[in-house]
Design an enzyme around this catalytic site. Sequence first.
Site, PDB file in Angstrom:
ATOM      1  N   GLU A 162       9.484  -7.803   6.776  1.00 58.26           N
ATOM      2  CA  GLU A 162       8.917  -9.146   6.822  1.00 58.26           C
ATOM      3  C   GLU A 162       7.604  -9.152   6.046  1.00 58.26           C
ATOM      4  O   GLU A 162       6.747  -8.313   6.269  1.00 58.26           O
ATOM      5  CB  GLU A 162       8.677  -9.526   8.291  1.00 58.26           C
ATOM      6  CG  GLU A 162       8.207 -10.936   8.487  1.00 58.26           C
ATOM      7  CD  GLU A 162       9.010 -11.908   7.631  1.00 58.26           C
ATOM      8  OE1 GLU A 162      10.213 -12.041   7.870  1.00 58.26           O
ATOM      9  OE2 GLU A 162       8.434 -12.518   6.717  1.00 58.26           O
ATOM     10  N   LYS A 181       8.132  -2.321   1.181  1.00 59.89           N
ATOM     11  CA  LYS A 181       7.216  -2.954   2.136  1.00 59.89           C
ATOM     12  C   LYS A 181       5.891  -2.192   2.201  1.00 59.89           C
ATOM     13  O   LYS A 181       4.810  -2.778   2.117  1.00 59.89           O
ATOM     14  CB  LYS A 181       7.892  -2.992   3.511  1.00 59.89           C
ATOM     15  CG  LYS A 181       7.006  -3.387   4.651  1.00 59.89           C
ATOM     16  CD  LYS A 181       6.597  -4.828   4.590  1.00 59.89           C
ATOM     17  CE  LYS A 181       5.612  -5.104   5.695  1.00 59.89           C
ATOM     18  NZ  LYS A 181       5.268  -6.464   5.880  1.00 59.89           N
ATOM     19  N   CYS A 232      -1.313  -4.335   9.768  1.00 54.70           N
ATOM     20  CA  CYS A 232      -0.456  -3.687   8.767  1.00 54.70           C
ATOM     21  C   CYS A 232      -1.161  -2.775   7.772  1.00 54.70           C
ATOM     22  O   CYS A 232      -0.720  -1.653   7.556  1.00 54.70           O
ATOM     23  CB  CYS A 232       0.290  -4.763   7.976  1.00 54.70           C
ATOM     24  SG  CYS A 232       1.642  -5.456   8.915  1.00 54.70           S
TER      25      CYS A 232
HETATM   26  C1  UDX Z   1      -0.442  -8.580   5.382  1.00 59.49           C
HETATM   27  C2  UDX Z   1       0.391  -8.930   4.134  1.00 59.49           C
HETATM   28  O1  UDX Z   1      -0.289  -9.933   3.372  1.00 59.49           O
HETATM   29  C3  UDX Z   1       1.779  -9.415   4.538  1.00 59.49           C
HETATM   30  O2  UDX Z   1       2.570  -9.629   3.408  1.00 59.49           O
HETATM   31  C4  UDX Z   1       2.424  -8.354   5.434  1.00 59.49           C
HETATM   32  O3  UDX Z   1       3.680  -8.810   5.891  1.00 59.49           O
HETATM   33  C5  UDX Z   1       1.543  -8.027   6.615  1.00 59.49           C
HETATM   34  O4  UDX Z   1       0.246  -7.626   6.170  1.00 59.49           O
HETATM   35  P1  UDX Z   1      -1.792  -9.998   7.182  1.00 59.49           P
HETATM   36  O5  UDX Z   1      -2.367  -8.669   7.602  1.00 59.49           O
HETATM   37  O6  UDX Z   1      -1.223 -10.877   8.235  1.00 59.49           O
HETATM   38  O7  UDX Z   1      -0.626  -9.790   6.102  1.00 59.49           O
HETATM   39  O8  UDX Z   1      -2.925 -10.857   6.446  1.00 59.49           O
HETATM   40  P2  UDX Z   1      -3.561 -10.839   4.975  1.00 59.49           P
HETATM   41  O9  UDX Z   1      -3.701 -12.241   4.548  1.00 59.49           O
HETATM   42  O10 UDX Z   1      -2.847  -9.936   4.061  1.00 59.49           O
HETATM   43  O11 UDX Z   1      -5.033 -10.294   5.238  1.00 59.49           O
HETATM   44  C6  UDX Z   1      -5.280  -8.965   5.651  1.00 59.49           C
HETATM   45  C7  UDX Z   1      -6.773  -8.704   5.725  1.00 59.49           C
HETATM   46  O12 UDX Z   1      -7.351  -8.689   4.419  1.00 59.49           O
HETATM   47  C8  UDX Z   1      -7.561  -9.755   6.517  1.00 59.49           C
HETATM   48  O13 UDX Z   1      -8.537  -9.124   7.298  1.00 59.49           O
HETATM   49  C9  UDX Z   1      -8.176 -10.607   5.426  1.00 59.49           C
HETATM   50  O14 UDX Z   1      -9.340 -11.260   5.848  1.00 59.49           O
HETATM   51  C10 UDX Z   1      -8.469  -9.554   4.371  1.00 59.49           C
HETATM   52  N1  UDX Z   1      -8.592 -10.094   3.005  1.00 59.49           N
HETATM   53  C11 UDX Z   1      -7.526 -10.719   2.428  1.00 59.49           C
HETATM   54  C12 UDX Z   1      -9.781  -9.929   2.291  1.00 59.49           C
HETATM   55  O15 UDX Z   1     -10.741  -9.353   2.803  1.00 59.49           O
HETATM   56  N2  UDX Z   1      -9.859 -10.414   1.009  1.00 59.49           N
HETATM   57  C13 UDX Z   1      -8.810 -11.045   0.399  1.00 59.49           C
HETATM   58  O16 UDX Z   1      -8.953 -11.451  -0.775  1.00 59.49           O
HETATM   59  C14 UDX Z   1      -7.610 -11.204   1.142  1.00 59.49           C
END
Ligand code: UDX
Length: 463
Positions: A162, A221, A277
């Site tokens: 996913e 993944k 993740c």
């Molecule tokens: C991530 C992946 O994006 C997704 O495809 C996978 O299925 C699960 O892991 P998620 O952890 O839910 O999703 O959120 P994501 O939007 O990826 O953000 C992860 C972390 O990175 C957050 O703490 C976010 O604040 C941080 N982040 C994200 C940054 O610090 N800078 C960015 O530019 C983007």
Amino acid sequence: MEITKICCIGAGYVGGPTMAVIAQKCPHIQVTVVDLNEQRIKDWNDPNTDNIPIYEPGLAEIVAEARGRNLFFSTEVEKAIDEAQIIFISVNTPTKTYGKGKGMAADLKYIELCARQIAKVAKQNKIVVEKSTLPVRTAEAIKSILDNTGNGVQFQILSNPEFLAEGTAVTDLLNPDRILIGGDTTHEGETAINALVNVYANWVNRDKILTTNVWSSELSKLTANAFLAQRISSINAMSELCEKTGADVNEVAKAIGMDSRIGPKFLKASVGFGGSCFQKDILNLVYIAKTYGLNEVADYWEQVIIMNDHQKRRFSNKIVQTLYNTVADKKITFLGWAFKKDTNDTRESAAIYVADDLINEQAKISVYDPKVSRNKMLSDLDYLGTRTSDENINSLTIFEDAYDACKGSHAIAVLTEWDEFTTYDWQKIYESMHKPAFVFDGRNILDAKKLESIGFVYKGIGS
Ligand code: UDX
Ligand code: ADP
């Protein structure tokens, strides 16, 4: 094979929203989500869908539409397994906290338990789908358990990772960039792959449904998450350099993001990435590489985590240094505790580690987060094991109102990029604080010029 009954083991952040969307888009399929956690199932069945255990924009409406029609939440795991043609495994796979691979490898005990339960209960052939992120070759282990302990029924194991991101789970599920399905290249494997492809094809264009072998799917993944996390650590590394050189990381990100080969997304410098993740998957990747003796590969990816830990620590150090090298008994207000906006999930949130550092320096932390409960915040700190629960209760005060949380504080730290923080009356907040009043914007979401004109000392990331 016409699929009419699906079961999903695990009613968490992945299983719950994914199954709700499948049920909404496939009214002819009965979808049952089961979990061992009775309270969680009770919450999913709460008549008021605002109280379901996972907050995601748009999710409550979908649950309201499908629940009781063809979407069911239950603790009757065995009954659901027995009835279903497809069983999704969406249980948690935390990093191991004991034994071989401690602190790195994924703990597969929950997965193994599911496999054994499926083997015990199944009386007809079934398709078993790995939904949780798993180390490469887990499907092989599941298959071995199913084939050797089952009742002689045939199992096909598919990997269908996913890719949804929390906070945008519903839109990601409704309009995915791609659906990835890995399976055996045998005739039976292809039949199973097609059955699952047909489920998704109810709302996803077939061009976007990729099929691969199982190992490619599992590794894709981990690779996707590693690349995404790497981008954040890369821009965060640059943020520290920007602070020394007078460059502004937002300007650098914009300039490089306009190169179509780099692209503008995932270049926001921050206090560090969190979530269930990224760290777990990279540690997993590092562990797999080490297992095969690929030490350079392992070291390369481990650096992404090292950089992220450094970024979190750098943020708390900066607060201490700026507040004249002592925060003892000073009130520091956290805006946000969730690992990103629009979710109530706090797993691996930077806020937890920054709070821990500052409490070690004897600061008093006040927190406001629009979606995270008091108990969750305290249990996050307790889980670190740095101090007793009573000590954590004494060091962390949780507020229901952001203005109350900020009143009388020496500094504000923005830990989550909730939109509402940008709409506050910052003049009013300024007046209620000790002077000089500091803002440490760990997400670069506030208007620095405006805050400085009010009188705040503003410190963003990378400028
Ligand atoms: C991530 C992946 O994006 C997704 O495809 C996978 O299925 C699960 O892991 P998620 O952890 O839910 O999703 O959120 P994501 O939007 O990826 O953000 C992860 C972390 O990175 C957050 O703490 C976010 O604040 C941080 N982040 C994200 C940054 O610090 N800078 C960015 O530019 C983007
Ligand atoms: P994710 O983010 O991967 O969805 P969560 O921790 O939110 O992870 O959800 C996983 C869910 O799986 C939890 O609610 C947990 O109770 C459930 N679970 C774990 N093992 C089993 C099992 N053997 N049978 C049923 N549910 C399980």
